[in-house]
Design a protein around this motif. Structure first.
Motif, mmCIF file in Angstrom:
data_model
loop_
_atom_site.group_PDB
_atom_site.id
_atom_site.type_symbol
_atom_site.label_atom_id
_atom_site.label_comp_id
_atom_site.label_asym_id
_atom_site.label_seq_id
_atom_site.Cartn_x
_atom_site.Cartn_y
_atom_site.Cartn_z
ATOM 1 N N VAL A 202 12.168 -31.307 -68.371
ATOM 2 C CA VAL A 202 12.892 -29.921 -68.989
ATOM 3 C C VAL A 202 11.096 -29.589 -69.427
ATOM 4 O O VAL A 202 11.405 -28.238 -68.892
ATOM 5 N N LEU A 203 10.303 -30.036 -69.860
ATOM 6 C CA LEU A 203 8.985 -29.784 -69.752
ATOM 7 C C LEU A 203 7.954 -29.307 -68.796
ATOM 8 O O LEU A 203 7.493 -27.993 -68.798
ATOM 9 N N GLY A 204 8.189 -29.937 -67.811
ATOM 10 C CA GLY A 204 8.085 -29.435 -66.083
ATOM 11 C C GLY A 204 8.697 -27.530 -66.201
ATOM 12 O O GLY A 204 7.956 -26.916 -65.150
ATOM 13 N N ALA A 205 9.825 -28.260 -65.718
ATOM 14 C CA ALA A 205 10.339 -27.154 -65.705
ATOM 15 C C ALA A 205 10.052 -25.321 -66.313
ATOM 16 O O ALA A 205 10.426 -24.422 -65.641
ATOM 17 N N LEU A 206 10.478 -25.958 -67.560
ATOM 18 C CA LEU A 206 9.582 -24.506 -68.677
ATOM 19 C C LEU A 206 8.246 -24.245 -68.315
ATOM 20 O O LEU A 206 7.794 -23.171 -68.769
ATOM 21 N N LEU A 207 7.218 -24.959 -68.957
ATOM 22 C CA LEU A 207 6.236 -24.549 -68.799
ATOM 23 C C LEU A 207 4.443 -24.850 -67.921
ATOM 24 O O LEU A 207 4.005 -24.691 -67.543
ATOM 25 N N GLU A 208 5.210 -26.116 -67.378
ATOM 26 C CA GLU A 208 4.379 -26.721 -66.453
ATOM 27 C C GLU A 208 4.199 -26.123 -65.038
ATOM 28 O O GLU A 208 3.008 -25.887 -64.718
ATOM 29 N N ARG A 209 5.571 -25.999 -65.168
ATOM 30 C CA ARG A 209 5.463 -25.036 -63.159
ATOM 31 C C ARG A 209 5.492 -23.585 -63.581
ATOM 32 O O ARG A 209 4.484 -23.018 -62.613
ATOM 33 N N LYS A 210 4.655 -23.310 -64.424
ATOM 34 C CA LYS A 210 4.651 -21.788 -65.148
ATOM 35 C C LYS A 210 2.786 -22.353 -65.480
ATOM 36 O O LYS A 210 2.200 -20.904 -65.394
ATOM 37 N N GLY A 211 2.371 -22.360 -65.483
ATOM 38 C CA GLY A 211 0.745 -22.883 -65.768
ATOM 39 C C GLY A 211 0.650 -22.752 -67.123
ATOM 40 O O GLY A 211 -0.164 -22.988 -67.404
ATOM 41 N N ILE A 213 1.134 -25.064 -69.241
ATOM 42 C CA ILE A 213 0.534 -27.138 -69.634
ATOM 43 C C ILE A 213 0.459 -27.682 -68.154
ATOM 44 O O ILE A 213 0.645 -27.265 -67.313
ATOM 45 N N GLY A 214 -1.264 -28.480 -68.483
ATOM 46 C CA GLY A 214 -0.699 -29.067 -67.582
ATOM 47 C C GLY A 214 0.170 -30.573 -67.255
ATOM 48 O O GLY A 214 0.691 -30.793 -68.305
ATOM 49 N N ASN A 215 -0.413 -31.770 -66.391
ATOM 50 C CA ASN A 215 0.330 -33.251 -66.185
ATOM 51 C C ASN A 215 0.430 -33.628 -66.910
ATOM 52 O O ASN A 215 1.286 -34.459 -67.547
ATOM 53 N N ASN A 216 -1.153 -33.817 -67.134
ATOM 54 C CA ASN A 216 -1.729 -34.924 -68.101
ATOM 55 C C ASN A 216 -0.592 -34.421 -69.818
ATOM 56 O O ASN A 216 -0.613 -35.180 -70.648
ATOM 57 N N THR A 217 -0.597 -33.220 -69.894
ATOM 58 C CA THR A 217 0.326 -32.824 -71.075
ATOM 59 C C THR A 217 1.647 -33.102 -71.308
ATOM 60 O O THR A 217 1.799 -33.698 -72.241
ATOM 61 N N VAL A 218 1.865 -32.846 -70.607
ATOM 62 C CA VAL A 218 3.303 -33.744 -70.052
ATOM 63 C C VAL A 218 3.712 -34.572 -70.199
ATOM 64 O O VAL A 218 4.549 -35.040 -71.077
ATOM 65 N N ASN A 219 2.477 -35.404 -69.442
ATOM 66 C CA ASN A 219 3.305 -37.016 -69.631
ATOM 67 C C ASN A 219 2.832 -37.380 -71.190
ATOM 68 O O ASN A 219 3.025 -38.412 -71.249
ATOM 69 N N PHE A 220 1.689 -36.931 -71.750
ATOM 70 C CA PHE A 220 1.520 -36.953 -73.600
ATOM 71 C C PHE A 220 2.496 -36.992 -74.306
ATOM 72 O O PHE A 220 2.593 -37.780 -74.788
ATOM 73 N N LEU A 221 3.419 -35.987 -73.889
ATOM 74 C CA LEU A 221 4.552 -35.499 -74.686
ATOM 75 C C LEU A 221 5.720 -35.979 -74.678
ATOM 76 O O LEU A 221 6.014 -36.963 -75.204
#
Length: 236
Positions: A202-211, A213-221
């Motif tokens: 979900v974070l990847g689709a909403l935030l990471e794909r738009k730049g 937040i980064g992948n490390n932030t997504v993984n931590f969250l």
């Protein structure tokens, strides 16, 4: 006489050495992993080390599996010398923090070890579903819109990848059960790990794909969310 400190030191030194020699981690990342392992041990003993080691072995194997096939769908190139310090902390930072909390609040160690297991379950589920889902998935869709989407993009999942992720959470739950006893906590770990993995998409689709937040932030969250889900189940 069994010397736990000597065994722990041997495990950490072996893990750090292998990670560098096999180029699974950079030197800085491997040393960071050694510190993280020690903090995990302070919170959950050798069961914590077993959960962390299982995550590392399964994640490394999944990442290496059929790399040629996955390169066609890769969005970001992994560091040639291995994963970085940021990636280590993104995946295992939450369990390390929880290990520190056990030192300050030992009375709640049972809760904290459950949360730690949930964090590792999420990290394992995320890695396996991403790496192996790309290989074995047949239909890919956006986790938000549920419409067909491109394999390998942030926020794109498959049924096969999701099931593999659940299996990864089950492995961590099994290790927790061996170390701390088989009870309903095993179910909460699997659910928390799956929830964390889903939140990653979900974070990847909403935030990471738009730049944003980064992948490390997504993984931590996603590991943090999994720990919170385990906390919620503990008080239900």
């Amino acid at each position: 006489m069994f010397n736990s400190n000597a065994l722990l030191a041997a495990i950490i030194i072996a893990g750090v050495s292998y990670s560098v020699i096999a180029k699974k981690l950079t030197v800085a990342a491997a040393l960071t992993g050694g510190v993280v392992a020690y903090l995990v041990f302070t919170g959950a003993g050798f069961t914590g080390i077993a959960m962390m080691t299982s995550f590392f072995i399964l994640g490394s194997a999944a990442t290496s599996w059929q790399q040629n096939k996955k390169q066609a769908f890769a969005i970001a190139e992994e560091h040639k010398s291995g994963r970085t310090t940021g990636q280590v902390l993104a995946n295992a930072g939450v369990p390390a923090i929880i290990g520190i909390l056990v030192l300050f609040y030992p009375r709640h160690s049972h809760l904290f070890t459950l949360m730690m297991a949930a964090g590792f379950a999420s990290a394992t589920a995320d890695t396996l579903s991403s790496e192996l889902g790309t290989v074995y998935g047949t239909r890919f869709f956006n986790v938000i819109t549920l419409k067909p989407d491109q394999r390998g993009l942030d926020g794109v999942i498959s049924v096969e990848g999701s099931l593999i992720g659940i299996a990864g959470s089950c492995v961590i739950a099994l290790i927790y059960g061996i170390g701390f006893g088989r009870d309903l906590n095993l179910i909460s770990i699997i659910i928390a790990g799956t929830a964390g993995n889903l939140s990653d998409s979900v974070l990847g689709a909403l935030l990471e794909r738009k730049g944003i937040i980064g992948n490390n932030t997504v993984n931590f969250l996603n590991t943090f969310i999994a720990a919170l889900v385990a906390l919620l189940f503990y008080f239900i």
